[in-house]
Design a protein around this motif. Structure first.
Motif, PDB file in Angstrom:
ATOM      1  N   LEU B  21       0.830  -1.204   0.000  1.00  0.00           N
ATOM      2  CA  LEU B  21       0.000   0.000   0.000  1.00  0.00           C
ATOM      3  C   LEU B  21       0.867   1.258   0.000  1.00  0.00           C
ATOM      4  O   LEU B  21       0.613   2.204  -0.754  1.00  0.00           O
ATOM      5  CB  LEU B  21      -0.917   0.008   1.234  1.00  0.00           C
ATOM      6  N   ASP B  22       1.888   1.256   0.828  1.00  0.00           N
ATOM      7  CA  ASP B  22       2.758   2.435   0.889  1.00  0.00           C
ATOM      8  C   ASP B  22       3.498   2.655  -0.425  1.00  0.00           C
ATOM      9  O   ASP B  22       3.695   3.789  -0.858  1.00  0.00           O
ATOM     10  CB  ASP B  22       3.751   2.292   2.055  1.00  0.00           C
ATOM     11  N   ALA B  23       3.895   1.560  -1.027  1.00  0.00           N
ATOM     12  CA  ALA B  23       4.590   1.684  -2.315  1.00  0.00           C
ATOM     13  C   ALA B  23       3.615   2.232  -3.357  1.00  0.00           C
ATOM     14  O   ALA B  23       3.969   3.071  -4.183  1.00  0.00           O
ATOM     15  CB  ALA B  23       5.113   0.320  -2.750  1.00  0.00           C
ATOM     16  N   PHE B  28       1.502   5.870  -7.397  1.00  0.00           N
ATOM     17  CA  PHE B  28       0.333   6.591  -7.896  1.00  0.00           C
ATOM     18  C   PHE B  28       0.610   8.094  -7.916  1.00  0.00           C
ATOM     19  O   PHE B  28       0.213   8.802  -8.845  1.00  0.00           O
ATOM     20  CB  PHE B  28      -0.888   6.321  -7.010  1.00  0.00           C
ATOM     21  N   ALA B  29       1.274   8.574  -6.888  1.00  0.00           N
ATOM     22  CA  ALA B  29       1.557  10.008  -6.813  1.00  0.00           C
ATOM     23  C   ALA B  29       2.537  10.418  -7.909  1.00  0.00           C
ATOM     24  O   ALA B  29       2.395  11.473  -8.518  1.00  0.00           O
ATOM     25  CB  ALA B  29       2.121  10.361  -5.439  1.00  0.00           C
ATOM     26  N   ARG B  30       3.489   9.566  -8.156  1.00  0.00           N
ATOM     27  CA  ARG B  30       4.531   9.900  -9.121  1.00  0.00           C
ATOM     28  C   ARG B  30       4.051   9.787 -10.561  1.00  0.00           C
ATOM     29  O   ARG B  30       4.310  10.654 -11.386  1.00  0.00           O
ATOM     30  CB  ARG B  30       5.729   8.968  -8.914  1.00  0.00           C
ATOM     31  N   GLN B  31       3.333   8.709 -10.868  1.00  0.00           N
ATOM     32  CA  GLN B  31       2.956   8.465 -12.257  1.00  0.00           C
ATOM     33  C   GLN B  31       1.468   8.616 -12.545  1.00  0.00           C
ATOM     34  O   GLN B  31       1.074   8.691 -13.700  1.00  0.00           O
ATOM     35  CB  GLN B  31       3.401   7.049 -12.650  1.00  0.00           C
ATOM     36  N   GLY B  32       0.689   8.594 -11.505  1.00  0.00           N
ATOM     37  CA  GLY B  32      -0.749   8.622 -11.723  1.00  0.00           C
ATOM     38  C   GLY B  32      -1.271   7.200 -11.806  1.00  0.00           C
ATOM     39  O   GLY B  32      -0.548   6.299 -12.244  1.00  0.00           O
ATOM     40  N   GLU B  44       8.369  -1.206  -6.715  1.00  0.00           N
ATOM     41  CA  GLU B  44       8.566  -0.187  -5.683  1.00  0.00           C
ATOM     42  C   GLU B  44       8.512  -0.821  -4.290  1.00  0.00           C
ATOM     43  O   GLU B  44       9.224  -0.413  -3.385  1.00  0.00           O
ATOM     44  CB  GLU B  44       7.492   0.894  -5.819  1.00  0.00           C
ATOM     45  N   ALA B  45       7.633  -1.809  -4.146  1.00  0.00           N
ATOM     46  CA  ALA B  45       7.479  -2.466  -2.845  1.00  0.00           C
ATOM     47  C   ALA B  45       8.548  -3.534  -2.623  1.00  0.00           C
ATOM     48  O   ALA B  45       8.725  -4.029  -1.513  1.00  0.00           O
ATOM     49  CB  ALA B  45       6.093  -3.085  -2.745  1.00  0.00           C
ATOM     50  N   GLY B  46       9.218  -3.902  -3.679  1.00  0.00           N
ATOM     51  CA  GLY B  46      10.241  -4.935  -3.565  1.00  0.00           C
ATOM     52  C   GLY B  46       9.657  -6.329  -3.393  1.00  0.00           C
ATOM     53  O   GLY B  46      10.223  -7.181  -2.715  1.00  0.00           O
ATOM     54  N   VAL B  47       8.508  -6.547  -3.993  1.00  0.00           N
ATOM     55  CA  VAL B  47       7.894  -7.879  -3.914  1.00  0.00           C
ATOM     56  C   VAL B  47       7.568  -8.366  -5.325  1.00  0.00           C
ATOM     57  O   VAL B  47       7.665  -7.599  -6.277  1.00  0.00           O
ATOM     58  CB  VAL B  47       6.581  -7.861  -3.096  1.00  0.00           C
ATOM     59  N   ALA B  48       7.201  -9.596  -5.432  1.00  0.00           N
ATOM     60  CA  ALA B  48       6.876 -10.151  -6.746  1.00  0.00           C
ATOM     61  C   ALA B  48       5.523  -9.634  -7.219  1.00  0.00           C
ATOM     62  O   ALA B  48       4.650  -9.318  -6.415  1.00  0.00           O
ATOM     63  CB  ALA B  48       6.857 -11.666  -6.686  1.00  0.00           C
ATOM     64  N   TYR B  49       5.402  -9.598  -8.522  1.00  0.00           N
ATOM     65  CA  TYR B  49       4.180  -9.115  -9.141  1.00  0.00           C
ATOM     66  C   TYR B  49       2.930  -9.773  -8.559  1.00  0.00           C
ATOM     67  O   TYR B  49       1.970  -9.107  -8.161  1.00  0.00           O
ATOM     68  CB  TYR B  49       4.249  -9.412 -10.650  1.00  0.00           C
ATOM     69  N   ILE B 100      -5.080  19.995   5.847  1.00  0.00           N
ATOM     70  CA  ILE B 100      -3.762  20.526   5.519  1.00  0.00           C
ATOM     71  C   ILE B 100      -2.652  19.743   6.215  1.00  0.00           C
ATOM     72  O   ILE B 100      -1.597  19.475   5.635  1.00  0.00           O
ATOM     73  CB  ILE B 100      -3.704  22.033   5.840  1.00  0.00           C
ATOM     74  N   ASP B 101      -2.919  19.341   7.456  1.00  0.00           N
ATOM     75  CA  ASP B 101      -1.917  18.534   8.150  1.00  0.00           C
ATOM     76  C   ASP B 101      -1.764  17.171   7.494  1.00  0.00           C
ATOM     77  O   ASP B 101      -0.675  16.595   7.479  1.00  0.00           O
ATOM     78  CB  ASP B 101      -2.299  18.354   9.629  1.00  0.00           C
ATOM     79  N   SER B 102      -2.864  16.673   6.969  1.00  0.00           N
ATOM     80  CA  SER B 102      -2.792  15.385   6.270  1.00  0.00           C
ATOM     81  C   SER B 102      -1.843  15.520   5.086  1.00  0.00           C
ATOM     82  O   SER B 102      -1.040  14.631   4.811  1.00  0.00           O
ATOM     83  CB  SER B 102      -4.170  14.972   5.750  1.00  0.00           C
ATOM     84  N   TYR B 103      -1.948  16.656   4.412  1.00  0.00           N
ATOM     85  CA  TYR B 103      -1.068  16.889   3.274  1.00  0.00           C
ATOM     86  C   TYR B 103       0.374  17.050   3.752  1.00  0.00           C
ATOM     87  O   TYR B 103       1.296  16.493   3.167  1.00  0.00           O
ATOM     88  CB  TYR B 103      -1.486  18.135   2.499  1.00  0.00           C
ATOM     89  N   ARG B 104       0.540  17.785   4.828  1.00  0.00           N
ATOM     90  CA  ARG B 104       1.891  18.005   5.334  1.00  0.00           C
ATOM     91  C   ARG B 104       2.533  16.672   5.742  1.00  0.00           C
ATOM     92  O   ARG B 104       3.700  16.426   5.478  1.00  0.00           O
ATOM     93  CB  ARG B 104       1.845  18.922   6.554  1.00  0.00           C
ATOM     94  N   HIS B 105       1.737  15.838   6.368  1.00  0.00           N
ATOM     95  CA  HIS B 105       2.249  14.558   6.848  1.00  0.00           C
ATOM     96  C   HIS B 105       2.505  13.563   5.726  1.00  0.00           C
ATOM     97  O   HIS B 105       3.465  12.791   5.769  1.00  0.00           O
ATOM     98  CB  HIS B 105       1.257  13.966   7.849  1.00  0.00           C
ATOM     99  N   ASP B 106       1.642  13.561   4.730  1.00  0.00           N
ATOM    100  CA  ASP B 106       1.823  12.611   3.632  1.00  0.00           C
ATOM    101  C   ASP B 106       1.281  13.201   2.334  1.00  0.00           C
ATOM    102  O   ASP B 106       0.197  12.849   1.869  1.00  0.00           O
ATOM    103  CB  ASP B 106       1.102  11.300   3.953  1.00  0.00           C
ATOM    104  N   PRO B 107       2.038  14.096   1.748  1.00  0.00           N
ATOM    105  CA  PRO B 107       1.596  14.767   0.523  1.00  0.00           C
ATOM    106  C   PRO B 107       1.256  13.797  -0.605  1.00  0.00           C
ATOM    107  O   PRO B 107       0.304  14.018  -1.347  1.00  0.00           O
ATOM    108  CB  PRO B 107       2.773  15.678   0.162  1.00  0.00           C
ATOM    109  N   ASP B 108       2.015  12.722  -0.712  1.00  0.00           N
ATOM    110  CA  ASP B 108       1.735  11.774  -1.781  1.00  0.00           C
ATOM    111  C   ASP B 108       0.341  11.186  -1.638  1.00  0.00           C
ATOM    112  O   ASP B 108      -0.407  11.092  -2.610  1.00  0.00           O
ATOM    113  CB  ASP B 108       2.775  10.643  -1.782  1.00  0.00           C
TER     114      ASP B 108
END
Lengths: 214, 214
Positions: B21-23, B28-32, B44-49, B100-108
């Motif tokens: 999920l974190d990956a 998603f943030a980077r590429q959409g 990105e997660a370092g796991v198998a497909y 706004i804090d949600s964005y500050r904490h995790d903008p992605d």
DNA sequence: CGAGATAGATTGACTGGTCAGTCAATGCCA
DNA sequence: TGGCATTGACTGACCAGTCAATCTATCTCG
């Protein structure tokens, strides 16, 4: 990047290029840019698949064209309004009116512009960031001016105020697009009034009603 | 990984699901959402497909999960704030601060939620329309309440005001996401203040300064 | 204690289907 | 007749989702 071929007055059927663009608006609005196929656009326009590629270099270019066509009209309107010697409120009202009327006149097109471009941070939004920024800056300029005249509070960052103003309008359109807000002539007029009233005068009941007219 | 043995090694593995999920947020943030591949998430997660499909039924489900996880926290926050016996301004400030804090904490994560869900009228926005509407309605309720108390002007439709308020906040985040507004601790704090000040008190310079403390 | 059993976790090659974009052929008007 | 307009079948690439094989941690029982 085509500068757009000059629409030679081919005596034939209506401008196919235009027909394709209009069909694309409907298709993009109905299915979304990513979910639709180029063949959907061709079908909707009643032309062959290949003709889309005769007039446009790619599927992306169709959307780019739709966006720029409309956005440039808006930029021109904002510049025009900005140049007039009228109260800030009237300037902001004119802008809000233009955007809301654009939606009233062609909700599909505005839906496409907002959903697929203006808010698409990873695709078309990035492509047209310059044009988008331009609009925000023009509005910010109006706020700055109003502050200089003492009509607007000086402690609010103009760029922030511009984003809040524009965001409020776009969110109203979004409400209509999502079917979350009631639509209709009366609603649109109320919305224009509301957004200007809220942003300029605030939601709070004044100790006394606004002595400041206009 | 960290410690090899865990106190209660449930049959469940370390949190690979969480790792995925974190990956996904980053990808998603980077590429959409549309532009990225499930394999990008796995890499990105370092796991198998295939592991992505062990934990999630589809690519869509990954985004759904991310959205609901966060949105429900926000809905809980709004309900909580709404129940408190504090001035409307404080309620709205609390909501603006949370977002706004949600964005500050995790903008992605916020970028993904806004760009891919909240504003995606043709895909996920439609799927989660219920949850999204809930937030608007709760805010609208706060406005209605304030009007009943005479703190807010009665002539503004609460639902419209709620959209304008929420839209202003989302647009500020959009400004940060697009790189159109400067970011930073100070900016975030100013933004909280600005959005509440603007929406409640308006942009206009009062005849006299606000008697209401801020 | 250890061999075998069990079940979930993990792997990644592979498949079926989708689609943007191409292009050679044909149509139509000046 | 020349040249743009129009057609639509075709292709090459891409990718979500499947699945059989493999791994690993416990558990069972002699």
């Amino acid at each position: 990047m085509s500068a757009g071929r000059t629409p030679a007055p081919r005596a034939k059927s209506p401008d196919k290029r235009r027909v394709i663009l209009d069909a694309a608006v409907r298709v993009f609005a109905r299915q979304g840019f990513h979910a639709c196929r180029v063949s959907d656009i061709a079908d909707e326009a009643g032309v062959a698949y290949g003709l889309v590629y005769h007039y446009f270099g790619s599927k992306d270019e169709v959307l780019d064209t739709l966006f720029l066509e409309r956005w440039n009209v808006m930029l021109a309107l904002i510049r025009e309004v900005d140049a007039e010697a009228i109260p800030v409120r009237d300037k902001l009202r004119a802008i809000a009116s233009f955007i809301i009327d654009s939606y009233r006149h062609d909700p599909d097109l505005m839906k496409v512009i907002i959903v697929e471009v203006t808010r698409a941070a990873n695709s078309f939004g990035q492509t047209h960031i310059g044009q988008i920024r331009e609009a925000y800056e023009l509005i910010g300029g109006i706020v700055t001016e109003a502050q200089a005249e003492g009509v607007f509070k000086a402690e609010i960052e103009p760029r922030f105020a511009a984003m809040a103003f524009y965001g409020a309008i776009e969110q109203l359109l979004t409400g209509w697009i999502f079917g979350l807000l009631p639509q209709g002539e009366e609603q649109f007029e109320r919305a224009k009034w509301l957004v200007v009233e809220t942003v300029c005068g605030g939601l709070e009941a004044g100790a006394g009603e606004q002595p400041i007219l206009r």
